[in-house]
Motif scaffolding. Sequence first.
Motif, PDB file in Angstrom:
ATOM      1  N   TRP A   3     -32.203   0.676  19.286  1.00 45.54           N
ATOM      2  CA  TRP A   3     -33.535   0.560  18.684  1.00 45.54           C
ATOM      3  C   TRP A   3     -34.094   1.945  18.371  1.00 45.54           C
ATOM      4  CZ3 TRP A   3     -32.902  -2.474  23.288  1.00 45.54           C
ATOM      5  CH2 TRP A   3     -32.694  -3.821  23.031  1.00 45.54           C
ATOM      6  N   TYR A   4     -33.840   2.869  19.269  1.00 47.02           N
ATOM      7  CA  TYR A   4     -34.340   4.230  19.100  1.00 47.02           C
ATOM      8  C   TYR A   4     -33.618   4.925  17.944  1.00 47.02           C
ATOM      9  CZ  TYR A   4     -36.030   8.832  20.474  1.00 47.02           C
ATOM     10  OH  TYR A   4     -36.635  10.057  20.490  1.00 47.02           O
ATOM     11  N   THR A   5     -32.303   4.826  17.924  1.00 49.62           N
ATOM     12  CA  THR A   5     -31.533   5.493  16.878  1.00 49.62           C
ATOM     13  C   THR A   5     -31.719   4.816  15.517  1.00 49.62           C
ATOM     14  OG1 THR A   5     -29.564   4.218  17.479  1.00 49.62           O
ATOM     15  CG2 THR A   5     -29.825   6.404  18.481  1.00 49.62           C
ATOM     16  N   ASP A   6     -31.931   3.500  15.507  1.00 46.30           N
ATOM     17  CA  ASP A   6     -32.157   2.802  14.235  1.00 46.30           C
ATOM     18  C   ASP A   6     -33.428   3.275  13.559  1.00 46.30           C
ATOM     19  OD1 ASP A   6     -29.856   1.382  14.634  1.00 46.30           O
ATOM     20  OD2 ASP A   6     -30.844  -0.508  15.158  1.00 46.30           O
ATOM     21  N   VAL A   7     -34.473   3.514  14.340  1.00 44.20           N
ATOM     22  CA  VAL A   7     -35.726   4.001  13.761  1.00 44.20           C
ATOM     23  C   VAL A   7     -35.520   5.392  13.180  1.00 44.20           C
ATOM     24  CG1 VAL A   7     -38.089   4.701  14.303  1.00 44.20           C
ATOM     25  CG2 VAL A   7     -37.210   2.543  15.167  1.00 44.20           C
ATOM     26  N   PHE A   8     -34.747   6.233  13.856  1.00 44.18           N
ATOM     27  CA  PHE A   8     -34.477   7.567  13.316  1.00 44.18           C
ATOM     28  C   PHE A   8     -33.577   7.507  12.095  1.00 44.18           C
ATOM     29  CE2 PHE A   8     -36.177   9.359  17.228  1.00 44.18           C
ATOM     30  CZ  PHE A   8     -36.868  10.442  16.705  1.00 44.18           C
ATOM     31  N   ALA A   9     -32.708   6.509  12.028  1.00 42.57           N
ATOM     32  CA  ALA A   9     -31.864   6.358  10.841  1.00 42.57           C
ATOM     33  C   ALA A   9     -32.702   6.020   9.616  1.00 42.57           C
ATOM     34  CB  ALA A   9     -30.811   5.288  11.076  1.00 42.57           C
ATOM     35  N   LYS A  10     -33.839   5.346   9.835  1.00 44.07           N
ATOM     36  CA  LYS A  10     -34.759   5.004   8.749  1.00 44.07           C
ATOM     37  C   LYS A  10     -36.051   5.804   8.909  1.00 44.07           C
ATOM     38  CE  LYS A  10     -34.416   0.697  10.086  1.00 44.07           C
ATOM     39  NZ  LYS A  10     -34.600  -0.738  10.229  1.00 44.07           N
ATOM     40  N   TYR A  11     -35.947   7.087   9.215  1.00 49.31           N
ATOM     41  CA  TYR A  11     -37.097   7.892   9.622  1.00 49.31           C
ATOM     42  C   TYR A  11     -38.189   7.999   8.573  1.00 49.31           C
ATOM     43  CZ  TYR A  11     -35.606  11.933   6.913  1.00 49.31           C
ATOM     44  OH  TYR A  11     -35.266  12.770   5.900  1.00 49.31           O
ATOM     45  N   ALA A  12     -37.872   7.877   7.313  1.00 43.75           N
ATOM     46  CA  ALA A  12     -38.896   7.995   6.268  1.00 43.75           C
ATOM     47  C   ALA A  12     -38.922   6.773   5.363  1.00 43.75           C
ATOM     48  CB  ALA A  12     -38.660   9.256   5.455  1.00 43.75           C
ATOM     49  N   VAL A  13     -38.464   5.641   5.859  1.00 37.87           N
ATOM     50  CA  VAL A  13     -38.460   4.403   5.081  1.00 37.87           C
ATOM     51  C   VAL A  13     -39.731   3.629   5.417  1.00 37.87           C
ATOM     52  CG1 VAL A  13     -37.257   2.246   4.623  1.00 37.87           C
ATOM     53  CG2 VAL A  13     -35.947   4.325   5.071  1.00 37.87           C
ATOM     54  N   PHE A  14     -40.650   3.594   4.472  1.00 35.70           N
ATOM     55  CA  PHE A  14     -41.911   2.906   4.661  1.00 35.70           C
ATOM     56  C   PHE A  14     -41.903   1.531   3.995  1.00 35.70           C
ATOM     57  CE2 PHE A  14     -42.914   7.258   5.510  1.00 35.70           C
ATOM     58  CZ  PHE A  14     -43.888   7.204   6.493  1.00 35.70           C
ATOM     59  N   GLU A  15     -40.752   1.111   3.512  1.00 30.85           N
ATOM     60  CA  GLU A  15     -40.615  -0.186   2.859  1.00 30.85           C
ATOM     61  C   GLU A  15     -39.852  -1.124   3.772  1.00 30.85           C
ATOM     62  OE1 GLU A  15     -38.429   0.968  -0.538  1.00 30.85           O
ATOM     63  OE2 GLU A  15     -40.178   1.728  -1.617  1.00 30.85           O
ATOM     64  N   GLY A  16     -40.056  -2.405   3.577  1.00 29.11           N
ATOM     65  CA  GLY A  16     -39.344  -3.388   4.366  1.00 29.11           C
ATOM     66  C   GLY A  16     -40.127  -3.794   5.601  1.00 29.11           C
ATOM     67  N   ARG A  17     -39.404  -4.392   6.541  1.00 34.13           N
ATOM     68  CA  ARG A  17     -40.040  -4.978   7.710  1.00 34.13           C
ATOM     69  C   ARG A  17     -39.310  -4.541   8.976  1.00 34.13           C
ATOM     70  NH1 ARG A  17     -40.904 -11.222   5.872  1.00 34.13           N
ATOM     71  NH2 ARG A  17     -41.488 -11.396   8.051  1.00 34.13           N
ATOM     72  N   ALA A  18     -40.039  -4.515  10.084  1.00 37.67           N
ATOM     73  CA  ALA A  18     -39.457  -4.195  11.395  1.00 37.67           C
ATOM     74  C   ALA A  18     -39.922  -5.248  12.395  1.00 37.67           C
ATOM     75  CB  ALA A  18     -39.904  -2.811  11.861  1.00 37.67           C
ATOM     76  N   ARG A  19     -38.995  -5.832  13.089  1.00 41.32           N
ATOM     77  CA  ARG A  19     -39.333  -6.848  14.084  1.00 41.32           C
ATOM     78  C   ARG A  19     -40.096  -6.239  15.240  1.00 41.32           C
ATOM     79  NH1 ARG A  19     -34.904 -11.342  14.744  1.00 41.32           N
ATOM     80  NH2 ARG A  19     -36.499 -11.918  16.205  1.00 41.32           N
ATOM     81  N   ARG A  20     -40.780  -7.086  15.959  1.00 41.60           N
ATOM     82  CA  ARG A  20     -41.588  -6.646  17.091  1.00 41.60           C
ATOM     83  C   ARG A  20     -40.740  -5.943  18.136  1.00 41.60           C
ATOM     84  NH1 ARG A  20     -45.424 -11.106  19.592  1.00 41.60           N
ATOM     85  NH2 ARG A  20     -43.600 -12.278  19.028  1.00 41.60           N
ATOM     86  N   GLN A  21     -39.575  -6.482  18.441  1.00 36.48           N
ATOM     87  CA  GLN A  21     -38.712  -5.877  19.460  1.00 36.48           C
ATOM     88  C   GLN A  21     -38.270  -4.475  19.050  1.00 36.48           C
ATOM     89  OE1 GLN A  21     -35.024  -7.913  20.234  1.00 36.48           O
ATOM     90  NE2 GLN A  21     -34.827  -6.964  22.236  1.00 36.48           N
ATOM     91  N   GLU A  22     -37.894  -4.303  17.792  1.00 38.02           N
ATOM     92  CA  GLU A  22     -37.462  -2.984  17.320  1.00 38.02           C
ATOM     93  C   GLU A  22     -38.569  -1.956  17.509  1.00 38.02           C
ATOM     94  OE1 GLU A  22     -36.450  -0.709  13.101  1.00 38.02           O
ATOM     95  OE2 GLU A  22     -36.581  -2.883  13.134  1.00 38.02           O
ATOM     96  N   TYR A  23     -39.783  -2.298  17.115  1.00 36.27           N
ATOM     97  CA  TYR A  23     -40.895  -1.359  17.207  1.00 36.27           C
ATOM     98  C   TYR A  23     -41.244  -1.037  18.655  1.00 36.27           C
ATOM     99  CZ  TYR A  23     -45.497   0.681  16.895  1.00 36.27           C
ATOM    100  OH  TYR A  23     -46.567   1.522  17.044  1.00 36.27           O
TER     101      TYR A  23
END
Length: 124
Positions: A3-23
């Motif tokens: 979850w931590y590395t996935d957010v950094f992989a999309k570090y500047a992606v402001f489009e799309g959706r993120a599930r509650r667990q991921e956040y």
Amino acid sequence: MHWYTDVFAKYAVFEGRARRQEYWMFMLINFVIACALTSLETGVGIRPALSGAYSLVVLLPLMAAAVRRLHDTGRTGWWLLIALIPLAGAIVLIIYLVDESQPKANAYGPPVADGVAGAEPATG
């Protein structure tokens, strides 16, 4: 930890959706790392350079994940600015961030399932 590395992989992606667990898992891991760095700095007796640098590094990924999380609840990312209102704004933002995901596709895309954007969530 993904979850931590996935957010950094999309570090500047402001489009799309993120599930509650991921956040919220990102927020938990982020909190643990920040506490560890602060404890280390306090224990060694150095200035808060490590925790300050870490805060700057995670600022953009944190904002992007929060915007994607708001998108998942059907809200625009501009709701992030409500946190600028002292106390009440932060409370409202937290309520929005813990809100249920919209089960169907919304203006920000299809629901995210198993951490894969565009996949339909499993039902059952």
